[in-house]
Design an enzyme around this catalytic site. Structure first.
Site, PDB file in Angstrom:
ATOM      1  N   LYS A 100      21.492  80.548  61.428  1.00 35.11           N
ATOM      2  CA  LYS A 100      20.857  80.791  60.167  1.00 35.11           C
ATOM      3  C   LYS A 100      19.313  80.291  60.274  1.00 35.11           C
ATOM      4  CE  LYS A 100      21.719  79.187  55.604  1.00 35.11           C
ATOM      5  NZ  LYS A 100      22.933  78.517  54.675  1.00 35.11           N
TER       6      LYS A 100
ATOM      7  N   SER B  81      27.467  77.245  50.737  1.00 35.52           N
ATOM      8  CA  SER B  81      26.887  78.152  51.215  1.00 35.52           C
ATOM      9  C   SER B  81      27.562  78.626  52.677  1.00 35.52           C
ATOM     10  CB  SER B  81      25.593  77.454  51.667  1.00 35.52           C
ATOM     11  OG  SER B  81      24.574  77.351  50.471  1.00 35.52           O
TER      12      SER B  81
ATOM     13  N   SER C  66      24.257  80.335  50.802  1.00 36.88           N
ATOM     14  CA  SER C  66      22.980  80.999  51.503  1.00 36.88           C
ATOM     15  C   SER C  66      23.166  81.421  52.636  1.00 36.88           C
ATOM     16  CB  SER C  66      22.233  79.726  51.385  1.00 36.88           C
ATOM     17  OG  SER C  66      22.367  78.633  52.244  1.00 36.88           O
TER      18      SER C  66
END
Length: 464
Positions: free
Chosen positions: A77, A176, A152
């Site tokens: 990420k 997330s 996210s």
């Protein structure tokens, strides 16, 4: 709208990470062949899904060859340092410089054997529950690109669900990992606070909400990763997880939670999915009974104040974090709106931090009556692109977010583990997910339950 995926009969096939690692060990395929397949798949679907933030497929960072997932491709990420790569945190507010060193989380991923091939997209600083931007194209859901992939860790979830990689790194500060897992039909485990390597962003918070992990298409991938990560860095304050390989025979007391802390109304399809999963757990021999968290509107208000504090820290401290290129004027309206909210709440800081720190104790007490809580992950099915855009007015957007992300933040504040697992599809073809949570340190029970659910009710497949 047709689904967007890249599954084919190439080197990746439809295998999970455990199977691919086994093929690499037996020399039936190689890390290079898997990497080539990732490149071809990404070229096929990413122009539409927009899950990649940085493509380094041709120049990967290789994991430990002795790791249980050696040779398996993955993605990290875009808020986690990989040495030499520019990490952007999903924002255009600064020009990212190459990271000087791997984050400790990255080293833990590499220790499992995973090869890192790039970075995945996320909303600005992970503050939104949809991977959308004020000016850039959003990350889209491969089950239907008109809809959100969640956030996210939205880029990671979209690319795993579409078959580009079998697993991808994710982290979770309010849902997330679990939110995009539910939106994209994946398994998403948020570990106990302190189970994995410390997250640099979380470590700077007054209350560390952030846990790292992966999103995957199989329970055994998540279980294998967690066992390997736990061996790499054991936290002596927590019981070891070990390698969970299937369901247990224990009869558990499962509390069914259908009232959200935010007061959000659960849509009919989500409620049906959760109650059907409760019935399945009952048929497996578990005692399922109604339960409540006892967490009310004050928790929601406190979490919103804390969420604002985090955004305020970005607005006021971004130059310290990112250097002179940081320009707070380029932050999106959600970040500024949250920061403005905190400015009005600033005098309450000692009080809301005190109350949030006490949540762990009250949450732990729930598990004197139940072994596990079962709830929705989200109050409704994934929204269309635009519904959670940072361009929506702040008051309306926060209302929509609190009505959507109704169940996940509690575990972050409590520091407890939770897992999202698929629970079928809605009438519009989008995935539905359910949420299992338990006391700190007991990931083993969650994985054993997830194995049992996967066995009795295999997950829907995007490829039909």
């Amino acid at each position: 709208m047709s689904r967007v995926h890249a599954f084919s009969d190439d080197a990746l096939g439809d295998a999970d990470a455990v199977e691919l690692a086994d093929r690499v060990r037996r020399r039936e395929t190689s890390a290079a062949e898997l990497r080539n397949a990732v490149a071809e798949r990404a070229a096929l679907v990413d122009p539409q899904l927009r899950g990649l933030a940085l493509d380094r497929i041709a120049d990967p960072v290789s994991g430990e060859r002795a790791g249980p997932l050696a040779g398996v491709p993955t993605l990290v990420k875009d808020n986690t340092d990989v040495r030499g790569w520019p990490v952007g945190n999903g924002t255009t507010a600064y020009v990212p410089a190459p990271a000087r060193e791997h984050a400790e989380v990255t080293r833990q991923l590499l220790a499992t054997g995973l090869d890192v091939l790039g970075l995945t997209r996320m909303p600005e600083y992970g503050l939104n529950a949809s991977t959308e931007y004020a000016v850039a194209e959003p990350t889209r859901n491969p089950w239907d690109p008109r809809f959100s992939a969640g956030a996210s860790s939205g880029g990671s979830a979209a690319l795993v669900a579409a078959g580009v990689v079998p697993v991808a790194h994710a982290n979770d500060g309010g849902g997330s990992i679990r939110i995009p897992a539910a939106a994209c039909g994946l398994v998403g485990l948020k570990p106990t606070r302190g189970r994995l390597a410390p997250n640099a962003n979380g470590a700077r918070m007054p209350i560390d909400l952030v846990a790292d992990g992966i999103v995957s298409r199989s329970v055994r991938d998540t279980a294998t990763f967690l066992a390997a990560a736990d061996r790499y860095r054991r936290n002596p304050a927590l019981p070891p997880v070990g390698l969970v390989e299937g369901p247990a025979r224990r009869r558990l007391r499962i509390g069914l939670v259908l009232d959200s802390p935010t007061g959000a109304q659960i849509d009919a399809e989500t409620r049906t999915a959760v109650t059907e999963m409760a019935e399945l757990l009952g048929k497996q021999g578990h005692l399922v009974e109604p339960a409540t968290t006892g967490i009310g509107s004050r928790f929601v208000d406190d979490f919103l104040d804390y969420w604002g504090l985090l955004a305020f820290s970005v607005v006021t401290g971004g130059r310290w974090l990112h250097g002179r290129t940081f320009d707070p004027e380029r932050l999106d309206a959600l970040t500024h709106g949250l920061a403005d909210h905190y400015r009005k709440a600033m005098a309450r800081t000692p009080v809301f931090l005190h109350r949030l720190r006490r949540v762990a104790q009250s949450y732990t007490e729930l598990f004197t009556r139940h072994d596990v809580l079962l709830s929705p992950v989200l109050a409704h099915t994934p929204p269309e692109i635009g519904w959670l855009s940072p361009t929506v007015g702040f008051d309306e957007l926060t209302r929509r977010l609190l009505d959507y992300v109704a169940f996940t933040p509690l575990c972050n504040v409590a520091g407890a583990p939770a897992i999202a697992v698929p629970a079928g599809t809605a009438a519009n073809g989008l995935p539905l997910g359910v949420h299992l949570s338990t006391a700190a340190g007991d990931e083993r029970t969650l994985l054993e339950l997830a194995f049992a659910l996967e066995s009795d009710r295999p997950w829907p497949r995007i490829q039909g």
